[in-house]
Design a protein around this motif. Structure first.
Motif, PDB file in Angstrom:
ATOM      1  N   PRO A 550       0.803  -1.232   0.000  1.00 15.52           N
ATOM      2  CA  PRO A 550       0.000   0.000   0.000  1.00 15.52           C
ATOM      3  C   PRO A 550       0.833   1.279   0.000  1.00 15.52           C
ATOM      4  O   PRO A 550       0.383   2.302  -0.518  1.00 15.52           O
ATOM      5  CB  PRO A 550      -0.825  -0.130   1.286  1.00 15.52           C
ATOM      6  N   LEU A 551       2.025   1.222   0.562  1.00 15.91           N
ATOM      7  CA  LEU A 551       2.871   2.413   0.567  1.00 15.91           C
ATOM      8  C   LEU A 551       3.333   2.789  -0.835  1.00 15.91           C
ATOM      9  O   LEU A 551       3.637   3.952  -1.104  1.00 15.91           O
ATOM     10  CB  LEU A 551       4.088   2.189   1.474  1.00 15.91           C
ATOM     11  N   ASP A 552       3.401   1.804  -1.730  1.00 14.26           N
ATOM     12  CA  ASP A 552       3.809   2.092  -3.110  1.00 14.26           C
ATOM     13  C   ASP A 552       2.716   2.807  -3.893  1.00 14.26           C
ATOM     14  O   ASP A 552       3.001   3.428  -4.921  1.00 14.26           O
ATOM     15  CB  ASP A 552       4.160   0.790  -3.841  1.00 14.26           C
ATOM     16  N   TRP A 553       1.482   2.706  -3.419  1.00  9.46           N
ATOM     17  CA  TRP A 553       0.359   3.169  -4.230  1.00  9.46           C
ATOM     18  C   TRP A 553       0.210   4.685  -4.227  1.00  9.46           C
ATOM     19  O   TRP A 553      -0.050   5.276  -5.278  1.00  9.46           O
ATOM     20  CB  TRP A 553      -0.946   2.539  -3.736  1.00  9.46           C
ATOM     21  N   ALA A 629      -9.911   6.992   3.030  1.00  7.22           N
ATOM     22  CA  ALA A 629      -9.324   6.308   4.183  1.00  7.22           C
ATOM     23  C   ALA A 629      -9.872   4.893   4.344  1.00  7.22           C
ATOM     24  O   ALA A 629      -9.109   3.936   4.532  1.00  7.22           O
ATOM     25  CB  ALA A 629      -9.576   7.126   5.453  1.00  7.22           C
ATOM     26  N   VAL A 630     -11.203   4.743   4.266  1.00  3.19           N
ATOM     27  CA  VAL A 630     -11.783   3.416   4.497  1.00  3.19           C
ATOM     28  C   VAL A 630     -11.469   2.447   3.365  1.00  3.19           C
ATOM     29  O   VAL A 630     -11.487   1.221   3.566  1.00  3.19           O
ATOM     30  CB  VAL A 630     -13.309   3.500   4.710  1.00  3.19           C
ATOM     31  N   ASN A 631     -11.174   2.974   2.173  1.00  2.00           N
ATOM     32  CA  ASN A 631     -10.841   2.096   1.058  1.00  2.00           C
ATOM     33  C   ASN A 631      -9.341   1.877   0.892  1.00  2.00           C
ATOM     34  O   ASN A 631      -8.924   1.125   0.008  1.00  2.00           O
ATOM     35  CB  ASN A 631     -11.408   2.663  -0.246  1.00  2.00           C
ATOM     36  N   TYR A 632      -8.543   2.540   1.724  1.00  2.00           N
ATOM     37  CA  TYR A 632      -7.086   2.412   1.608  1.00  2.00           C
ATOM     38  C   TYR A 632      -6.447   1.795   2.847  1.00  2.00           C
ATOM     39  O   TYR A 632      -5.708   0.806   2.750  1.00  2.00           O
ATOM     40  CB  TYR A 632      -6.472   3.784   1.339  1.00  2.00           C
ATOM     41  N   PHE A 635      -5.949  -2.116   3.868  1.00  4.55           N
ATOM     42  CA  PHE A 635      -5.007  -2.984   3.168  1.00  4.55           C
ATOM     43  C   PHE A 635      -3.714  -3.180   3.946  1.00  4.55           C
ATOM     44  O   PHE A 635      -2.983  -4.147   3.700  1.00  4.55           O
ATOM     45  CB  PHE A 635      -4.708  -2.418   1.772  1.00  4.55           C
ATOM     46  N   PHE A 636      -3.427  -2.291   4.883  1.00  5.95           N
ATOM     47  CA  PHE A 636      -2.242  -2.479   5.718  1.00  5.95           C
ATOM     48  C   PHE A 636      -2.407  -3.661   6.665  1.00  5.95           C
ATOM     49  O   PHE A 636      -1.421  -4.172   7.201  1.00  5.95           O
ATOM     50  CB  PHE A 636      -1.959  -1.205   6.513  1.00  5.95           C
ATOM     51  N   LEU A 637      -3.642  -4.091   6.884  1.00  6.78           N
ATOM     52  CA  LEU A 637      -3.916  -5.205   7.799  1.00  6.78           C
ATOM     53  C   LEU A 637      -4.112  -6.526   7.072  1.00  6.78           C
ATOM     54  O   LEU A 637      -4.290  -7.565   7.713  1.00  6.78           O
ATOM     55  CB  LEU A 637      -5.168  -4.896   8.626  1.00  6.78           C
ATOM     56  N   THR A 641      -1.748 -11.110  -1.407  1.00 10.59           N
ATOM     57  CA  THR A 641      -1.006 -10.481  -2.485  1.00 10.59           C
ATOM     58  C   THR A 641      -1.797  -9.284  -2.988  1.00 10.59           C
ATOM     59  O   THR A 641      -2.954  -9.413  -3.372  1.00 10.59           O
ATOM     60  CB  THR A 641      -0.768 -11.476  -3.630  1.00 10.59           C
ATOM     61  N   LEU A 642      -1.182  -8.112  -2.968  1.00  8.88           N
ATOM     62  CA  LEU A 642      -1.861  -6.872  -3.327  1.00  8.88           C
ATOM     63  C   LEU A 642      -1.291  -6.303  -4.625  1.00  8.88           C
ATOM     64  O   LEU A 642      -0.110  -6.473  -4.925  1.00  8.88           O
ATOM     65  CB  LEU A 642      -1.706  -5.842  -2.205  1.00  8.88           C
ATOM     66  N   PHE A 643      -2.161  -5.607  -5.349  1.00  6.78           N
ATOM     67  CA  PHE A 643      -1.773  -5.001  -6.620  1.00  6.78           C
ATOM     68  C   PHE A 643      -2.237  -3.549  -6.641  1.00  6.78           C
ATOM     69  O   PHE A 643      -3.094  -3.130  -5.861  1.00  6.78           O
ATOM     70  CB  PHE A 643      -2.395  -5.771  -7.791  1.00  6.78           C
TER      71      PHE A 643
END
Length: 728
Positions: A550-553, A629-632, A635-637, A641-643
């Protein structure tokens, strides 16, 4: 009457030219050249498999989410006349002529196109100017990543469409609250909010984030209504019930309906149904149903049965034995009983058959009339082929030394007597006198002597060594608290044994009266099981070349190569408009900073902006920044595999925040005419740069025209971007 005829009938229509224009541009940007490339693009290889299964009515389970999104993609295939015959095995594979590419991609493209006018309308309902609304629509229109994601058979554009529709519907409902409560339009927008929320959740569980946000906003608004003395107690009750109906009851009902349609359409057995219980499999046409059709329902003394472990992990398996014995000593030096091996075997086999025996009688056939086995009865389980009894004793299991070894007893004439009595406990019983039923009953076998429970070992990789043919370990679990599924078994195949002779018994094929298992499994039972599988079934997450964190996004330090032409340099990437992404981050930072500043100043009774402007600022931020915020942040939790495309719903809300911040800055912080003129010029220059970046990256957004190697290198604005360049 004649007087009425003398006057012409006049219909006045107001047309918002700006709204019509952005809608047409949205359709053009998403639908232009939709069939190109005529090849499998990235996750089309994944979703296409499900479309084919829908076309063939074959059951499947997708652990990524509910079935509504898949059904919408399948609807596109159905409208295009797709027969489901295509091998979805490789990204870049050319589509055969029977695949209606345009039709399959149509619904995601339409959803993506309609997000443009929805963005416009949301800003209007938030009481911002038409200029700000037009800016929001154009930002969505020119966002390269949203264009790319909506032009293929993918679900994100459909998800974003329903999310924005839900937000718009709620805002329209809320704005009607003040002067048109319980009117037709009030009900329409309230009900549409619930419908859109359920559709968003039905496409992907990510839709749940926005649904929770809207429930929180609705709860906050209702809380304010409670404090308003203009509402009577009765009126408040009506408002509460209306919101409960539209925002909770209808979404739940619709969510169930998605699964009802899904299960109605997919009535045929396939490879995915093997992870389901025997009862579920038997409800499908073909597969297990062909075997179980005609089986006796009630298990009786003398019944010949196969026992399937309910857990089904890591693979489905059946209680099994064979003539081989445990080695006298294991590799670590521990001794064994040297009894006949008992395992859990992941394939159907004649050695999976067992006979239910009454300990007080010697016969291995079903009496006439049959004597059914009930909860709490004591039985012996006799292996059908070797006629040895299922047994356990205080000997450590081969792989799980804290559990007891399970075997089929061989009398070596030593001081180890047989301990082969088992108590039948029906886990899903309705009463303590329930009958043991084929497929439907989930049963534990409790060893009478030691109270150990028959269990398929839950250790990862708990398969036996070469001497056990790598089959799965079965143990007697001493610590039997609770009903873990690895301790639960169900009868899958069943027939009434009639042959006392062993040779005749091995070839016995008896078909009693027909019994349709599917009639005993309700929709809610099937829904509950399927929902549980979706939530708990996890594929092994492996590191993907284009996976990201998520930090890359937020800074778009990553991209995804969706498609590469086999011969030329034409390619498609999921890449956003760099200026828009950076502007969205800056807008979020400005909004947060200004809000904190205003709050501190207001605490000191200093009001920098009028109260109505403050309420407008807060409400817009609650929707736009709250939606981001609620949609981002969740994902830290997540351990999956995330894209980059997972960020697109959050990005959409963040883009809506940009015109909110710009209008606020222009109205309240740039009041002098000169400063306002300079600000307007900067906004025009900024917007021109967004359009320029859109045009620059459009070749990798649409896949054409083909770019040369130097041109591709020029698009690599960040070293972390993986632009594909062929070796010369």
């Amino acid at each position: 009457m004649l007087g009425l005829v003398k006057k012409p009938f006049v219909v006045a229509v107001e047309i918002n030219i700006s709204l019509v224009a952005v809608t047409v541009m949205g359709l053009m940007s998403r639908l232009w050249g939709l069939s190109y490339p005529r090849a499998v693009v990235f996750d089309e290889v994944y979703y296409g498999q499900f479309v084919s299964l829908y076309m063939k009515r074959i059951f499947f389970v997708d652990d990524s989410g509910p079935p509504f999104g898949h059904m919408l993609l399948a609807l596109g295939g159905y409208l295009g006349g797709f027969d489901g015959n295509f091998l979805w095995n490789r990204i870049g594979a050319e589509y055969s002529m029977n695949v209606p590419v345009w039709s399959l991609r149509l619904l995601p493209a339409l959803a993506g196109a309609l997000c443009v006018p929805l963005a416009y309308q949301i800003l209007i309902e938030l009481h911002f100017s038409h200029c700000a609304a037009l800016g929001a629509a154009l930002l969505i229109l020119l966002e390269n990543s949203l264009i790319t994601q909506s032009r293929f058979m993918l679900l994100e554009s459909i998800l974003i469409f329903f999310i924005l529709l839900a937000v718009l519907s709620y805002l329209k409902f809320y704005n009607l609250q003040r002067h048109s409560s319980f009117s037709g339009s009030w009900w329409f927008w309230l009900l549409l909010t619930g419908v859109a929320c359920s559709c968003a959740v039905g496409v992907k569980y990510m839709g749940l984030f926005t649904y929770m946000l809207l429930l929180a906003v609705a709860g906050l608004h209702f809380w304010h209504m409670i404090g308003d003395q203009n509402f009577s107690n009765v009126s408040l009750v009506y408002h509460f019930l209306a919101r409960g109906l539209a925002l909770i009851l209808i979404p739940v009902t619709m969510y169930l309906s998605f699964f009802y349609v899904h299960l109605t359409l997919l009535y045929r057995s396939g490879p995915h149904d093997q992870i389901m219980t025997s009862a579920f499999q038997a409800s499908l046409e073909g597969g297990l149903a062909r075997i179980t059709q005609g089986q006796p329902l009630e298990v009786a003394y003398g019944s010949q049965i196969t026992l399937r472990n309910v857990l089904g992990k890591p693979v489905q398996c059946w209680l099994h034995s064979h003539t081989n014995t445990y080695p006298i000593r294991y590799e670590n030096g521990r001794g064994s009983s040297h009894q006949q091996q008992v395992t859990c075997y992941p394939f159907k086999d004649v050695n999976n058959w067992w006979i239910v025996k009454d300990p007080g009688m010697q016969q291995l056939v079903v009496s006439n009339p049959p004597r059914p086995v009930r909860h709490g009865h004591i039985v012996q389980l006799v292996h059908g082929i070797t006629t040895r009894y299922l047994n356990t004793h205080d000997v450590a299991a081969p792989i799980s030394p804290h559990s007891q070894e399970v075997s089929c007893y061989i009398d070596y004439n030593i001081s180890m007597p047989a301990q082969n009595l088992w108590r039948v406990e029906i886990v899903n019983r309705e009463s303590d006198t329930d009958l043991w039923k084929t497929i439907l009953s989930e049963v534990r076998f409790v060893h009478v002597n030691t109270s150990a429970v028959l269990k398929a070992s839950g250790f990862i990789g708990a398969s036996l060594p070469e001497w056990g043919y790598r089959q799965l370990e079965v143990v007697g679990e001493k610590l039997s608290k609770g009903y873990h599924q690895s301790m639960v078994w169900n009868v899958e195949e069943h027939r009434y044994g009639k042959s006392q002779e062993q040779k005749d018994r091995e070839v016995e094929l008896h078909s009693p009266t027909q019994m349709d298992i599917s009639e005993n499994l309700s929709f809610m039972a099937k829904f509950t099981e399927l929902q549980w599988k979706i939530l708990t079934l996890k594929n092994e997450d492996t590191e993907h070349k284009y996976s990201s964190s998520p930090l890359d996004w937020i800074t778009m330090d990553t991209n995804i190569a969706y498609w590469l032409h086999p011969t030329s340099g034409a390619q498609i990437h999921l890449l956003g408009n760099v200026v828009t992404w950076a502007s969205a981050d800056v807008a979020a930072l400005i909004y947060t900073s200004l809000s904190l500043w205003y709050l501190i100043r207001r605490r000191r009774k200093i009001y920098d902006i009028p109260e109505d402007a403050w309420q407008l600022w807060v409400s817009a931020g609650g929707i736009c920044l709250g939606g981001w915020a609620v949609n981002y942040l969740p994902f830290f939790l997540m351990e999956k595999t995330l894209f980059l495309y997972h960020y697109l719903p959050a990005l959409t809300f963040q883009i809506l925040l940009i015109p909110v911040v710009l209008q606020h800055l222009g109205n309240h912080l740039c009041r002098p005419p000169l400063l306002k003129s300079m600000f307007s010029a900067l906004v025009i220059a900024w917007f021109s740069s967004i359009y320029l970046v859109y045009c620059t990256f459009s070749p990798v957004t649409y896949g054409e025209p083909s770019l040369s190697v130097p041109e591709l290198k020029d698009l690599r604005w960040k070293d972390s971007w993986n632009i594909l360049i062929r070796k010369q």
